[in-house]
Design a protein around this motif. Structure first.
Motif, PDB file in Angstrom:
ATOM      1  N   SER A 128       8.118 -16.593 -45.129  1.00  5.71           N
ATOM      2  CA  SER A 128       8.411 -16.090 -46.539  1.00  5.71           C
ATOM      3  C   SER A 128       7.850 -14.307 -46.720  1.00  5.71           C
ATOM      4  O   SER A 128       8.256 -13.607 -47.679  1.00  5.71           O
TER       5      SER A 128
ATOM      6  N   THR B  85       3.754 -15.557 -51.388  1.00  6.32           N
ATOM      7  CA  THR B  85       5.033 -16.020 -51.318  1.00  6.32           C
ATOM      8  C   THR B  85       5.145 -17.213 -50.451  1.00  6.32           C
ATOM      9  O   THR B  85       4.625 -17.591 -49.497  1.00  6.32           O
ATOM     10  N   ARG B  86       6.240 -17.930 -50.913  1.00  6.03           N
ATOM     11  CA  ARG B  86       6.732 -19.210 -50.171  1.00  6.03           C
ATOM     12  C   ARG B  86       8.146 -19.279 -50.020  1.00  6.03           C
ATOM     13  O   ARG B  86       8.910 -18.920 -50.804  1.00  6.03           O
TER      14      ARG B  86
ATOM     15  N   VAL C   7       4.292 -16.322 -56.183  1.00  6.07           N
ATOM     16  CA  VAL C   7       3.357 -16.639 -56.886  1.00  6.07           C
ATOM     17  C   VAL C   7       2.221 -15.318 -57.571  1.00  6.07           C
ATOM     18  O   VAL C   7       1.467 -14.897 -56.756  1.00  6.07           O
TER      19      VAL C   7
ATOM     20  N   SER D 154      11.034 -17.927 -58.798  1.00  7.97           N
ATOM     21  CA  SER D 154      11.764 -19.018 -57.872  1.00  7.97           C
ATOM     22  C   SER D 154      13.098 -18.952 -57.936  1.00  7.97           C
ATOM     23  O   SER D 154      13.728 -19.477 -58.818  1.00  7.97           O
TER      24      SER D 154
ATOM     25  N   ARG E 160      14.750 -22.325 -50.794  1.00  2.88           N
ATOM     26  CA  ARG E 160      13.918 -21.941 -52.035  1.00  2.88           C
ATOM     27  C   ARG E 160      12.868 -21.002 -51.859  1.00  2.88           C
ATOM     28  O   ARG E 160      12.288 -20.876 -50.599  1.00  2.88           O
ATOM     29  N   TYR E 161      12.706 -19.619 -52.524  1.00  2.72           N
ATOM     30  CA  TYR E 161      12.093 -18.669 -52.242  1.00  2.72           C
ATOM     31  C   TYR E 161      11.047 -18.611 -53.568  1.00  2.72           C
ATOM     32  O   TYR E 161      11.751 -18.524 -54.724  1.00  2.72           O
ATOM     33  N   ARG E 162       9.636 -18.502 -53.405  1.00  2.00           N
ATOM     34  CA  ARG E 162       8.823 -18.080 -54.738  1.00  2.00           C
ATOM     35  C   ARG E 162       8.068 -17.268 -54.328  1.00  2.00           C
ATOM     36  O   ARG E 162       7.614 -16.863 -53.328  1.00  2.00           O
TER      37      ARG E 162
ATOM     38  N   GLU F 262       6.632 -12.919 -60.536  1.00  2.00           N
ATOM     39  CA  GLU F 262       7.008 -14.278 -60.023  1.00  2.00           C
ATOM     40  C   GLU F 262       8.168 -14.670 -60.260  1.00  2.00           C
ATOM     41  O   GLU F 262       9.048 -14.229 -61.154  1.00  2.00           O
TER      42      GLU F 262
END
Length: 800
Positions: free
Chosen positions: A136, A377-378, A411, A443, A407-409, A441
């Motif tokens: 990520s 980051t995820r 936080v 998602s 999916r990319y996030r 932020e």
């Protein structure tokens, strides 16, 4: 060479081969010799390496493939003395570049790699033939691979690997997005392995960088050639520091420029359970990492310091916690008519959580905390895959379907990590790495559907044609269709010609489309707050400044080569290649009236209306052409007294040039060259990596002893100093290892990496910055073999 010319060449070769006489099977002839050999020699016979990558018809001899494939064995990986896969491949694979970045925020802790000079996200990584997820982390500093997200190869335990297959050819028509520069397929150890425990201890010649590693590999055989293989590894690599003294701080060495202090706990599983005509399989990887590296030092009088908190100054430490795991479960089998099928599900996840310690938020004054959670980051990837293939005489037909969901996030961090306090100082947030704010932020997700087909057609015993096509549809940018045509023509029993022509693409990553990292500051306590930073392409500010949805990068690839094998002991190959990529994605330069003198009044007004000092976003910017040459020589020989010599020599040369620049958004009033190609970016793309590399690996075995020598030449590269291009000379390094089998099941290895303690050239600058001759930063972070100097190690292995 133009595609039409290439296609004509392919079919001309096909026409010549179609009229060829039947060929003598040399392999059969040589196999008759085995009946005359004693059992001791038969046990030492090495068969030709098999490769599964590049074909859906099953593993086949790598030397007979239509495209160039290198096979790196487990023994070769171990003999490098490296404890991480990234470093081992950098030693063994020509054209694989993995420098050691430092003081580059998150990139220090998950360094990128390149293949043939192209970016990490232009190389597809597979594990047992299944796509491995990317990190990520977006490499957003001035490093090799800037603006990309790649796979973190160091999440894979080295002792869990049976071999690594490196396909040096475009293969997006077979495997989908990212397979532009090539494919790295990591094959985990399977059936018939010995259980083994190893312990390694090493350190640099300067006494730092202490490495401790303990690995346990356990293989449990099951009925019907089934198995369960488990690998557990603990790896502790200490920091190195090659920073110079800071003349502005009394001559102290106050900065850390070197490897991170990193601890990894790794686990790998590979299992197969046959059930009749079907086989259940499962493989997985897990890595939990803690790492520590420094930012730039803040002296006592620095405006970013609060003297009441750090009266002598401070060195912020960026100390992320990284969690990475993946798992694939599937079943494959054979139908009554011989058709093969494979159904699988893959799940991968990367969580990169930033923590900053020994720091402060200057804008909070003396009340500031000194440790911060700066957010994370995820990235998550899920894949459903169905493959089918059938051999019809000398031909193979294959087809499949793939569904991928990503999916990319981002936080947010804790408030103190990003907030702008009321102290009379414009510096804000956690020093070293300000946290992600609520405005950052996100998602974001997307889905992709793929249909693909392969046809391997045997025109004659001498000629094999391979055609592939793949259609994909992404929910965010639309569709892509790519094809590939390859051939293999065996002119004689000893000589093989091969060629391929293909198109490819790389889907813009979710991080490039949605990454946002912005901050707030003010020039004085009563000034209005202003913003700066990297905006996602769909952010209103980025849109107003001309940002659009990213398009995929598109490529064309040509390879022409030959393989000469006059005997079972000697093989030589040569391949030339051209890779053209258009619409390559890059971050813009800093869009502000200060950095772009010709910025339009309209754009300046947009910045002023939003209280923005400057902005950056990603855009499809340039086209490039990469040309190169790969040479390889393999030689093995049985010597007297049961000794054996094995030599592998390789040379790779590639150069990337910018061939076209897209139009910049009209609203900015600047051209794309000014917006994108500042001297630093241009040098990074065209000269920041070695133009060539030489790898000479040799192994001499006799009785209880193995001696390995590895000679590397890393070619010249360039960097930028105060907007001037600086050249760094090519360097040679020598690695060596002596392994002794003390008993039947115990092996002791003593070795060294860079035995002659070679270091890259130092910077030549003499200005007032921290970078240059006699300054804090003495070496370029682009140096392909790092700057640590010699490293020595001791390894003990026990088979059981």
């Amino acid at each position: 060479m133009r595609p039409l010319h290439c296609t004509a060449l392919l079919f001309a070769m096909a026409g010549t081969a179609a009229a060829a006489d039947k060929v003598t099977d040399k392999a059969v002839q040589e196999s008759n010799d085995y009946y005359q050999r004693p059992l001791e020699q038969l046990l030492r016979v090495e068969t030709q390496a098999k490769a599964a990558v590049g074909s859906r018809g099953g593993a086949r001899d790598a030397l007979d493939a239509e495209v160039p494939i290198d096979i790196i064995t487990s023994a070769q990986l171990q003999s490098t003395g490296q404890t991480e896969l990234l470093r081992a491949l950098a030693v063994l694979v020509p054209g694989f570049n993995a420098p050691r970045p430092s003081i580059t925020d998150g990139t220090d802790h998950a360094p990128p790699f390149t293949l043939r000079g192209l970016n990490p996200d232009q190389v597809l990584v597979l594990v047992n033939g299944k796509r491995l997820h990317q990190s990520s982390l977006l490499h957003n500093n001035g490093t090799v691979g800037r603006g990309s997200s790649g796979v973190d190869l160091n999440t894979i335990p080295l002792r869990a690997i049976e071999r690594v297959e490196v396909l040096r050819d475009g293969a997006a028509a077979q495997y989908g997005s990212d397979a532009i520069a090539g494919i790295i397929n990591i094959i985990l150890k399977g059936y018939g392995q010995h259980s083994q425990a190893t312990v390694t201890y090493g350190r640099t010649g300067e006494g730092d960088g202490i490495t401790r590693q303990a690995t346990l590999f356990h293989s449990l055989p099951l009925a019907g050639d089934g198995f369960v293989n488990l690998s557990a590894e603990w790896r502790d690599r200490g920091a190195t520091n090659r920073a110079g003294p800071d003349a502005g701080d009394g001559g102290r060495i106050n900065t850390r420029f070197g490897d991170t202090d990193t601890q990894d706990g790794l686990f790998a599983l590979n299992a197969e359970l046959p059930r009749g005509d079907a086989t259940l399989y499962l493989h997985g990887l897990y890595d939990q990492r803690r790492s520590s590296a420094g930012a730039f030092y803040r002296t006592a009088g620095d405006y970013r310091n609060v003297a009441a908190v750090y009266p002598d100054g401070f060195l912020p430490r960026i100390e992320p916690k990284i969690l990475d795991f993946s798992a694939t479960a599937g079943v494959r089998g054979v139908l009554d008519d011989g058709a093969r099928w494979d159904l699988s599900y893959t799940h991968g996840h990367n969580d990169y959580h930033f923590y900053v310690n020994n720091s402060l938020n200057t804008s909070l004054g003396a009340a500031t905390p000194t440790s911060f959670d700066s957010g994370a980051t995820r990235y998550t990837q899920q894949i459903l895959n169905a493959d089918f293939s059938k051999k019809i005489g000398p031909h193979t037909v294959a087809a499949g379907y793939e569904f991928r969901q990503e999916r990319y996030r981002i936080v947010k961090g804790e408030p103190a990590s990003y907030m702008l306090g009321g102290a009379d100082n414009y510096a804000y947030g956690a020093q070293g790495f300000p946290g992600f704010s609520p405005d950052n932020e996100v998602s974001a997700g997307r889905q992709a559907h793929s249909l693909y087909g392969d046809l391997k057609y045997g025109v004659s015993k001498r000629l094999m044609l391979d055609a592939a096509a793949r259609a994909e549809h992404y929910s965010d940018f639309g569709s892509a269709l790519n094809g590939k045509l390859a051939l293999r023509y065996r002119a004689t029993d000893d000589l093989l010609f091969r060629s391929s022509l293909s198109t490819g693409f790389r889907a813009p990553s979710l991080s490039q489309s949605h990454f946002s990292y912005t901050g707030t500051y003010r020039n004085s306590n009563d000034a209005a707050a202003q913003f700066w930073g990297n905006f996602a392409v769909d952010h209103p500010v980025a849109r107003a400044l001309g940002a659009t949805d990213l398009k995929p990068e598109k490529s064309r690839h040509l390879t022409l080569g030959m393989v000469f094998q006059p005997s079972a002991q000697l093989t030589a190959s040569a391949d030339v290649f051209v890779t053209e990529i258009r619409d390559r994605i890059l971050p813009t330069g800093y869009i502000s009236a200060y950095s772009l003198s010709s910025l339009s009044p309209q754009a300046a007004a947009i910045l002023a209306q939003n209280n923005i000092d400057g902005a950056v976003y990603f855009t499809n910017a340039i086209a490039t052409r990469t040309r190169g040459l790969d040479l390889r020589l393999d030689y093995s020989q049985e010597l007297e007294n049961g000794a054996r010599l094995k030599l592998v020599g390789a040379y790779q040369r590639s150069r990337t040039r910018i061939t076209d620049v897209n139009q910049a958004p009209e609203v900015l009033g600047v051209n794309m060259t000014d917006l994108i190609l500042d001297p630093f970016t241009k040098v990074l793309i065209e000269g920041g990596q070695p133009a060539d590399a030489i790898k000479l690996w040799s192994k001499y075995s006799q009785g209880l002893y193995d001696l390995v020598l590895n000679l590397n030449r890393f070619g010249k590269f360039y960097s930028v100093s105060a907007y001037d291009r600086v050249s760094f000379a090519a360097k040679w390094t020598v690695d060596g290892e002596l392994a002794v089998r003390l008993k039947k099941d115990i092996t002791l290895a003593l070795g060294g990496v860079n035995l002659l303690d070679v270091k890259p050239d130092k910077w030549g600058r003499t200005d007032d910055s921290l970078v240059g001759a006699g300054k804090v930063i003495q070496y370029s972070q682009y140096a392909p073999f790092g700057y640590n100097g010699a490293y020595y190690y001791l390894r003990v292995g026990v088979d059981f």
